[in-house]
Design a protein around this motif. Structure first.
Motif, PDB file in Angstrom:
ATOM      1  N   HIS A  61      42.959  45.205  42.920  1.00 42.51           N
ATOM      2  CA  HIS A  61      42.212  43.557  43.274  1.00 42.51           C
ATOM      3  C   HIS A  61      40.288  43.782  42.843  1.00 42.51           C
ATOM      4  O   HIS A  61      39.807  42.789  42.514  1.00 42.51           O
TER       5      HIS A  61
ATOM      6  N   VAL B 110      40.188  41.003  40.786  1.00 43.16           N
ATOM      7  CA  VAL B 110      41.200  39.344  40.216  1.00 43.16           C
ATOM      8  C   VAL B 110      41.418  38.654  40.978  1.00 43.16           C
ATOM      9  O   VAL B 110      41.941  38.181  41.903  1.00 43.16           O
TER      10      VAL B 110
ATOM     11  N   GLU C 252      44.459  36.756  36.848  1.00 43.85           N
ATOM     12  CA  GLU C 252      44.462  37.508  35.510  1.00 43.85           C
ATOM     13  C   GLU C 252      45.196  38.974  35.749  1.00 43.85           C
ATOM     14  O   GLU C 252      45.545  39.445  36.786  1.00 43.85           O
TER      15      GLU C 252
END
Ligand code: CNA
Length: 302
Positions: A138, A208, A212
């Motif tokens: 992430h 993230v 996304e």
């Protein structure tokens, strides 16, 4: 992937069974899947633990719903909510936990296949886990860029904004707009264009947000799932996808170390579920492996 019902390789479904398996010559490569629960003892709240988790404590940000703080559309309109939270979460204020040190020790022992983490706190790096063995699925607070022109933003300036909770804005020269972007510019951007030659886009850490795409490294790392002889899933509710799907991609025994049950771990014949604190579990495993002093030494250096 369908698993064959063979003799479980972890013979007893407890921590001693895990230790015995780790000592055996069948266990040469360990894949770690980590979540916010490995950092809570460092003082960083997770998302979902009732009472202490971030989702229960976001009221002061006046969000329409808790996840909005990590949504790009909301961020564009209300970046202050994210930066208020980021001030609490930003790196630099926290020391790695003994669980992070354990992952580093696995790397020192040449047992770490890879550490996939959902965490954005960079504590795996701070613990000294080799960068090429970490996949920050992430993203992280380690780098940042303008959400408009996508150009990087200086680390030191970002650190100052994270400390005081203010909103960083891109100070680079404004780029000529792409033809198709011209139509989509909002009125605010157009009026500021007449006042300034700088981009002025909001800067966001390269973490993230919901909706996304995940970094390329997440997908490039898939072959690790087939290489691993043991999957250690630590401190995660396994509620965020596609990260959680990694747990179903391999064929090796899966061990969940978490305060609460997570995902479908426990449903395979070779799963082990240890409902306990990550720090207690890794200390007990290290003791069983004869590594406890080394673990403390690694942790002391963090
Ligand atoms: P989550 O959904 O909040 O789940 C955390 C899990 O950890 C829960 O099941 C808890 O029971 C468990 N847990 C908490 N403390 C401990 C502990 N000491 N020992 C054992 N288990 C514990 O968090 P996930 O990571 O599953 O969710 C994914 C999100 C959270 C990712 O997108 C992250 O970016 C995000 N997040 C990251 C951080 C961080 O970087 N430290 C902090 C908060 C949220």
């Amino acid at each position: 992937m369908a698993r064959q019902a063979a003799q479980p390789v972890i013979e007893t479904k407890d921590i001693d069974g895990v230790i015995r398996y780790m000592k055996s010559d069948k266990c040469k490569k360990i894949m770690v899947m980590a979540g916010a629960g490995i950092s809570t003892s460092a003082g960083i709240p997770d998302f979902r633990t009732p009472g202490t988790g971030l989702y229960d404590n976001l009221a002061k940000l006046n969000l329409p719903y808790p996840q909005a703080v990590f949504e790009l559309g909301y961020f564009r309109q209300n970046p202050q909510a994210f930066y208020t939270l980021a001030k609490e979460l930003a790196p630099g204020r926290f020391r790695p936990t003994i669980t992070h040190a354990f992952v580093k020790l696995l790397a020192d022992k040449d047992l770490l296949e890879v550490c996939y983490t959902q965490n954005i706190d960079t504590l795996e790096r701070r613990a000294g886990v080799p960068p090429n063995a970490i996949i920050e699925a992430h993203g992280s607070f380690a780098t940042q860029r303008c959400i408009e022109c996508k150009r990087p933003f200086p680390d030191a300036t970002m650190a100052a904004h994270l400390r005081d909770g203010s909103i960083p804005r891109c100070q680079l020269d404004r780029l000529p707009p792409a033809d198709d972007a011209k139509e989509h510019r909002d009125t605010a951007a157009e009026s500021s264009e007449t006042e300034t030659d700088v981009c002025n886009g909001i800067v966001k850490p390269d973490i993230v947000f919901f909706g996304e795409p995940l970094p390329k490294a997440f997908f490039d790392g898939f072959p690790h799932t087939l290489e691993a002889d043991l999957l250690l899933i630590m401190g995660t509710s396994l509620k965020v996808h596609p990260f959680a799907d990694l747990a179903d991609m391999g064929v090796c025994p899966r061990v969940l170390i978490n305060r609460d049950p997570a995902g479908d771990i426990g449903s395979n014949h070779d799963d082990v579920v240890l409902l306990m604190s990550c720090d207690d579990a890794v200390r007990e495993i290290a003791r069983g492996m004869g590594w406890e002093e080394e673990l403390d030494a690694v942790w002391a250096k963090t």
